[in-house]
Design a protein around this motif. Structure first.
Motif, PDB file in Angstrom:
ATOM      1  N   MET A 187      11.068  -8.770 -13.558  1.00 59.15           N
ATOM      2  CA  MET A 187      11.842  -7.498 -12.886  1.00 59.15           C
ATOM      3  C   MET A 187      11.415  -7.885 -11.299  1.00 59.15           C
ATOM      4  O   MET A 187      10.624  -8.518 -10.981  1.00 59.15           O
ATOM      5  CB  MET A 187      10.926  -6.250 -13.138  1.00 59.15           C
ATOM      6  CG  MET A 187      11.520  -5.121 -12.480  1.00 59.15           C
ATOM      7  SD  MET A 187      10.699  -3.541 -13.577  1.00 59.15           S
ATOM      8  CE  MET A 187       8.909  -3.658 -13.026  1.00 59.15           C
ATOM      9  N   ILE A 188      12.735  -7.545 -10.682  1.00 59.49           N
ATOM     10  CA  ILE A 188      13.016  -7.664  -9.320  1.00 59.49           C
ATOM     11  C   ILE A 188      12.863  -6.294  -8.656  1.00 59.49           C
ATOM     12  O   ILE A 188      13.393  -5.419  -9.166  1.00 59.49           O
ATOM     13  CB  ILE A 188      14.125  -8.600  -9.007  1.00 59.49           C
ATOM     14  CG1 ILE A 188      14.176  -9.024  -7.478  1.00 59.49           C
ATOM     15  CG2 ILE A 188      15.377  -7.729  -9.115  1.00 59.49           C
ATOM     16  CD1 ILE A 188      13.218  -9.997  -7.063  1.00 59.49           C
ATOM     17  N   GLY A 189      12.556  -6.339  -7.306  1.00 61.03           N
ATOM     18  CA  GLY A 189      12.426  -4.837  -6.592  1.00 61.03           C
ATOM     19  C   GLY A 189      13.487  -4.481  -5.756  1.00 61.03           C
ATOM     20  O   GLY A 189      13.526  -4.333  -4.573  1.00 61.03           O
ATOM     21  N   LEU A 190      14.619  -4.449  -6.821  1.00 59.34           N
ATOM     22  CA  LEU A 190      15.981  -3.713  -6.289  1.00 59.34           C
ATOM     23  C   LEU A 190      15.988  -2.587  -6.763  1.00 59.34           C
ATOM     24  O   LEU A 190      16.707  -2.176  -7.567  1.00 59.34           O
ATOM     25  CB  LEU A 190      17.112  -4.695  -6.736  1.00 59.34           C
ATOM     26  CG  LEU A 190      17.252  -5.860  -5.979  1.00 59.34           C
ATOM     27  CD1 LEU A 190      18.298  -7.001  -6.834  1.00 59.34           C
ATOM     28  CD2 LEU A 190      17.691  -5.796  -4.697  1.00 59.34           C
ATOM     29  N   GLN A 191      15.244  -1.574  -6.352  1.00 52.07           N
ATOM     30  CA  GLN A 191      14.707  -0.292  -7.114  1.00 52.07           C
ATOM     31  C   GLN A 191      15.458   0.889  -6.647  1.00 52.07           C
ATOM     32  O   GLN A 191      15.749   1.613  -7.389  1.00 52.07           O
ATOM     33  CB  GLN A 191      13.529  -0.131  -6.415  1.00 52.07           C
ATOM     34  CG  GLN A 191      13.074   0.516  -5.185  1.00 52.07           C
ATOM     35  CD  GLN A 191      12.746  -0.793  -4.264  1.00 52.07           C
ATOM     36  OE1 GLN A 191      12.920  -1.771  -4.845  1.00 52.07           O
ATOM     37  NE2 GLN A 191      12.340  -0.561  -2.802  1.00 52.07           N
ATOM     38  N   ALA A 192      16.758   0.540  -5.733  1.00 58.04           N
ATOM     39  CA  ALA A 192      17.822   1.591  -5.517  1.00 58.04           C
ATOM     40  C   ALA A 192      18.652   1.639  -6.791  1.00 58.04           C
ATOM     41  O   ALA A 192      19.294   2.662  -6.711  1.00 58.04           O
ATOM     42  CB  ALA A 192      18.604   1.107  -4.123  1.00 58.04           C
ATOM     43  N   ILE A 227      10.140   2.794  -6.707  1.00 57.66           N
ATOM     44  CA  ILE A 227       9.370   1.740  -7.106  1.00 57.66           C
ATOM     45  C   ILE A 227       8.557   2.141  -8.313  1.00 57.66           C
ATOM     46  O   ILE A 227       8.457   1.531  -9.309  1.00 57.66           O
ATOM     47  CB  ILE A 227       8.349   1.177  -6.125  1.00 57.66           C
ATOM     48  CG1 ILE A 227       8.931   0.427  -4.953  1.00 57.66           C
ATOM     49  CG2 ILE A 227       7.045   0.479  -6.658  1.00 57.66           C
ATOM     50  CD1 ILE A 227       9.226  -0.959  -5.532  1.00 57.66           C
ATOM     51  N   ALA A 228       8.164   3.517  -8.259  1.00 51.53           N
ATOM     52  CA  ALA A 228       7.425   4.325  -9.375  1.00 51.53           C
ATOM     53  C   ALA A 228       8.255   4.182 -10.623  1.00 51.53           C
ATOM     54  O   ALA A 228       7.941   4.146 -11.696  1.00 51.53           O
ATOM     55  CB  ALA A 228       6.898   5.538  -8.951  1.00 51.53           C
ATOM     56  N   LYS A 229       9.554   4.450 -10.325  1.00 51.67           N
ATOM     57  CA  LYS A 229      10.371   4.496 -11.545  1.00 51.67           C
ATOM     58  C   LYS A 229      10.524   3.297 -12.165  1.00 51.67           C
ATOM     59  O   LYS A 229      10.638   3.140 -13.474  1.00 51.67           O
ATOM     60  CB  LYS A 229      11.893   5.087 -11.115  1.00 51.67           C
ATOM     61  CG  LYS A 229      13.021   5.253 -12.225  1.00 51.67           C
ATOM     62  CD  LYS A 229      12.372   6.217 -13.347  1.00 51.67           C
ATOM     63  CE  LYS A 229      13.551   6.792 -14.287  1.00 51.67           C
ATOM     64  NZ  LYS A 229      13.201   7.773 -15.010  1.00 51.67           N
ATOM     65  N   SER A 273      13.894   2.852  -0.186  1.00 51.10           N
ATOM     66  CA  SER A 273      12.902   3.484   0.693  1.00 51.10           C
ATOM     67  C   SER A 273      12.774   4.768   1.628  1.00 51.10           C
ATOM     68  O   SER A 273      12.768   5.914   0.890  1.00 51.10           O
ATOM     69  CB  SER A 273      12.364   2.102   1.377  1.00 51.10           C
ATOM     70  OG  SER A 273      13.287   1.857   2.354  1.00 51.10           O
ATOM     71  N   GLU A 274      13.314   4.411   2.937  1.00 56.35           N
ATOM     72  CA  GLU A 274      13.043   5.735   3.632  1.00 56.35           C
ATOM     73  C   GLU A 274      13.927   6.807   3.290  1.00 56.35           C
ATOM     74  O   GLU A 274      13.810   7.938   3.567  1.00 56.35           O
ATOM     75  CB  GLU A 274      13.267   5.188   5.052  1.00 56.35           C
ATOM     76  CG  GLU A 274      12.211   4.572   5.667  1.00 56.35           C
ATOM     77  CD  GLU A 274      11.678   3.063   5.249  1.00 56.35           C
ATOM     78  OE1 GLU A 274      12.693   2.598   4.649  1.00 56.35           O
ATOM     79  OE2 GLU A 274      10.681   2.462   5.769  1.00 56.35           O
ATOM     80  N   SER A 293       0.897  -1.260  -0.094  1.00 54.15           N
ATOM     81  CA  SER A 293       0.120  -0.122   0.158  1.00 54.15           C
ATOM     82  C   SER A 293       1.037   1.270   0.069  1.00 54.15           C
ATOM     83  O   SER A 293       0.590   2.142  -0.568  1.00 54.15           O
ATOM     84  CB  SER A 293      -0.871  -0.010   1.208  1.00 54.15           C
ATOM     85  OG  SER A 293      -0.055   0.004   2.405  1.00 54.15           O
ATOM     86  N   GLU A 294       2.020   1.330   0.655  1.00 54.25           N
ATOM     87  CA  GLU A 294       2.931   2.381   0.465  1.00 54.25           C
ATOM     88  C   GLU A 294       3.833   2.358  -0.654  1.00 54.25           C
ATOM     89  O   GLU A 294       4.369   3.572  -0.828  1.00 54.25           O
ATOM     90  CB  GLU A 294       3.616   2.478   2.128  1.00 54.25           C
ATOM     91  CG  GLU A 294       2.639   2.686   3.187  1.00 54.25           C
ATOM     92  CD  GLU A 294       3.326   2.484   4.375  1.00 54.25           C
ATOM     93  OE1 GLU A 294       4.582   3.032   4.518  1.00 54.25           O
ATOM     94  OE2 GLU A 294       2.470   2.791   5.562  1.00 54.25           O
ATOM     95  N   GLY A 295       4.373   1.325  -1.032  1.00 50.17           N
ATOM     96  CA  GLY A 295       5.334   1.176  -1.960  1.00 50.17           C
ATOM     97  C   GLY A 295       4.778   1.255  -3.568  1.00 50.17           C
ATOM     98  O   GLY A 295       5.315   1.894  -4.262  1.00 50.17           O
ATOM     99  N   HIS A 296       3.591   0.934  -3.550  1.00 43.89           N
ATOM    100  CA  HIS A 296       3.072   0.596  -4.909  1.00 43.89           C
ATOM    101  C   HIS A 296       1.978   1.297  -5.274  1.00 43.89           C
ATOM    102  O   HIS A 296       1.705   1.878  -6.230  1.00 43.89           O
ATOM    103  CB  HIS A 296       2.746  -0.921  -5.245  1.00 43.89           C
ATOM    104  CG  HIS A 296       3.952  -1.944  -5.039  1.00 43.89           C
ATOM    105  ND1 HIS A 296       4.645  -2.210  -6.336  1.00 43.89           N
ATOM    106  CD2 HIS A 296       4.793  -2.278  -4.261  1.00 43.89           C
ATOM    107  CE1 HIS A 296       5.721  -3.226  -6.212  1.00 43.89           C
ATOM    108  NE2 HIS A 296       5.892  -3.179  -4.613  1.00 43.89           N
ATOM    109  N   LEU A 297       0.849   1.237  -4.395  1.00 43.77           N
ATOM    110  CA  LEU A 297      -0.212   2.031  -4.749  1.00 43.77           C
ATOM    111  C   LEU A 297      -0.242   3.380  -5.159  1.00 43.77           C
ATOM    112  O   LEU A 297      -1.118   3.832  -5.952  1.00 43.77           O
ATOM    113  CB  LEU A 297      -1.216   1.704  -3.525  1.00 43.77           C
ATOM    114  CG  LEU A 297      -2.021   0.476  -3.341  1.00 43.77           C
ATOM    115  CD1 LEU A 297      -3.215   0.485  -2.477  1.00 43.77           C
ATOM    116  CD2 LEU A 297      -2.655   0.067  -4.999  1.00 43.77           C
ATOM    117  N   PRO A 298       0.831   4.194  -4.284  1.00 44.66           N
ATOM    118  CA  PRO A 298       0.761   5.655  -4.721  1.00 44.66           C
ATOM    119  C   PRO A 298       0.897   5.833  -6.028  1.00 44.66           C
ATOM    120  O   PRO A 298       0.268   6.682  -6.696  1.00 44.66           O
ATOM    121  CB  PRO A 298       1.920   6.163  -3.527  1.00 44.66           C
ATOM    122  CG  PRO A 298       1.929   5.192  -2.350  1.00 44.66           C
ATOM    123  CD  PRO A 298       1.517   3.881  -3.183  1.00 44.66           C
TER     124      PRO A 298
END
Length: 377
Positions: free
Chosen positions: A132-137, A342-344, A302-303, A21-26
């Motif tokens: 795709m894997i969530g290594l978004q940094a 994540i949005a990127k 993230s943070e 909800s905080e990482g994907h939905l926005p």
């Protein structure tokens, strides 16, 4: 181009963590996200749980609820399956969709261990699934800026690099009931695989991989207390997950990394000494030095997005120190800090540009899993 039809696994109103909800939905519910993606299905532990989540997050009434991974995999109207569950549920919930040839975006870690991660990667290759894997940094603007500076030769070729980081989100000797699995190595989700895993991945995305390395791990505080946040009740347990890791290695030489260049990384759970930054990364080159830090710790994925991440450059010839600027893209700024990187990933996937910025797929996740498994097991 029509919106990509997307299914989410693990968007729950009662989840112990709120990453979906905080990482994907926005992004997915933003104007830009709605133009590019359409949520068409949810998979939860049961169909009724999925229905509750659809209501709780005010999703359209035509979003289809599923309680079975195989039923979701059989849905012909799903283009991309996004898995945001706890790591030890990833394998069972995403594999049917992979075998059905659906494209997949799975949060990091991909699975509990390198064996299961490799199975998923091999299945994706066989079925033709794009992953795709969530290594978004890797796509964080501060990380991309560092790569740009090194590739431009601003400090010459890299001779060495060192990192010292602390996980501020983890107490030294206690943990919440909902995150108690962090103390069980077999689950595959812990500060070592998650916080350290994300950090070492974006470091390697800038400097390249190790040619050779050695790691030392320690469990400094095996005796832990699990706390129930609702009742305040506590219970003792014993952790088998290391809370300190020190890695020393030689980087592979490249266009901007000198032969024999060293990388030294130290990561600990808990807070640093008072007044000390919880995350400092220094890169020393032939002509100068780069320094990066963040007061939230090494959570660039993230943070860390909510705090400034200065990049300083020291010129060895003049002794001058200056700051290099970077910024978010305009459309990222209104999003929650947790959701920006994540949005990127979503944007790059939609535009077919994931390879351009080195976004990791399942095979890239296996590389990182292999490194971590060699350290932990």
């Amino acid at each position: 181009m029509a919106p990509i039809r997307l299914a989410i696994i693990g968007l729950s109103q009662s989840a112990k963590t709120s990453w979906a909800s905080e990482g994907h939905l926005p992004y997915l519910l933003s104007e830009r996200g709605r133009e590019r993606y359409k949520i068409v299905a949810l998979l939860n532990s049961s169909e009724s749980a999925a229905k509750k989540a659809i209501e709780a997050y005010n999703l359209p009434s035509d979003v289809r609820p599923y309680g079975s991974p195989h039923d979701l995999a059989a849905d012909p109207d799903v283009d991309l399956v996004v898995n945001t569950t706890r790591v030890d549920v990833h394998y069972d919930t995403i594999k049917p969709s992979i075998e059905a040839g659906k494209n997949a975006f799975v949060e990091w870690p991909l699975a509990e261990n390198v064996s299961r991660a490799t199975e998923l990667s091999d299945s994706a290759k066989q079925s033709g699934s794009k992953t795709m894997i969530g290594l978004q940094a890797r796509v964080a603007p501060s990380v991309l800026k560092l790569k740009q500076l090194l590739q431009a030769g601003i400090i010459g070729r890299v001779l060495s690099s060192d990192v010292q980081a602390f996980s501020l989100r983890t107490n030294r000797d206690s943990i919440s009931e909902g995150l108690s699995y962090f103390l069980q190595k077999r689950v595959g989700g812990s500060p070592m695989t998650i916080a350290f895993g994300h950090m070492i991945d974006f470091i390697h995305s800038v400097l390249g991989e190790f040619a050779s390395s050695n790691a030392h791990l320690q469990i400094q505080r095996p005796d832990q207390t699990i706390i129930d946040a609702e009742t305040g009740a506590t219970r003792p347990t014993v952790s088998d997950v290391p809370d300190l890791v020190s890695v020393h290695g030689t980087l592979r030489d490249s266009e901007y990394v000198a032969e024999g260049a060293s990388l030294i990384v130290k990561f600990l759970t808990g807070a640093p000494f008072p007044g000390t930054s919880p995350y400092v990364w220094t890169i020393t080159g032939e002509k100068g030095r780069l320094r990066v830090w963040n007061e939230s710790g090494p959570f660039t994925q993230s943070e860390g997005s909510a705090f400034p991440t200065p990049i300083e450059v020291e010129d060895f010839t003049t002794g001058e120190v200056r700051q290099e600027s970077w910024d978010w893209e305009d459309w990222q700024v209104p999003l929650s800090p947790r959701g920006r990187n994540i949005a990127k990933l979503y944007d790059l996937y939609y535009e077919g540009r994931t390879d351009e910025l080195g976004v990791a797929g399942f095979s890239g996740a296996v590389v990182r899993h292999t490194q971590l498994d060699r350290m932990l097991y």
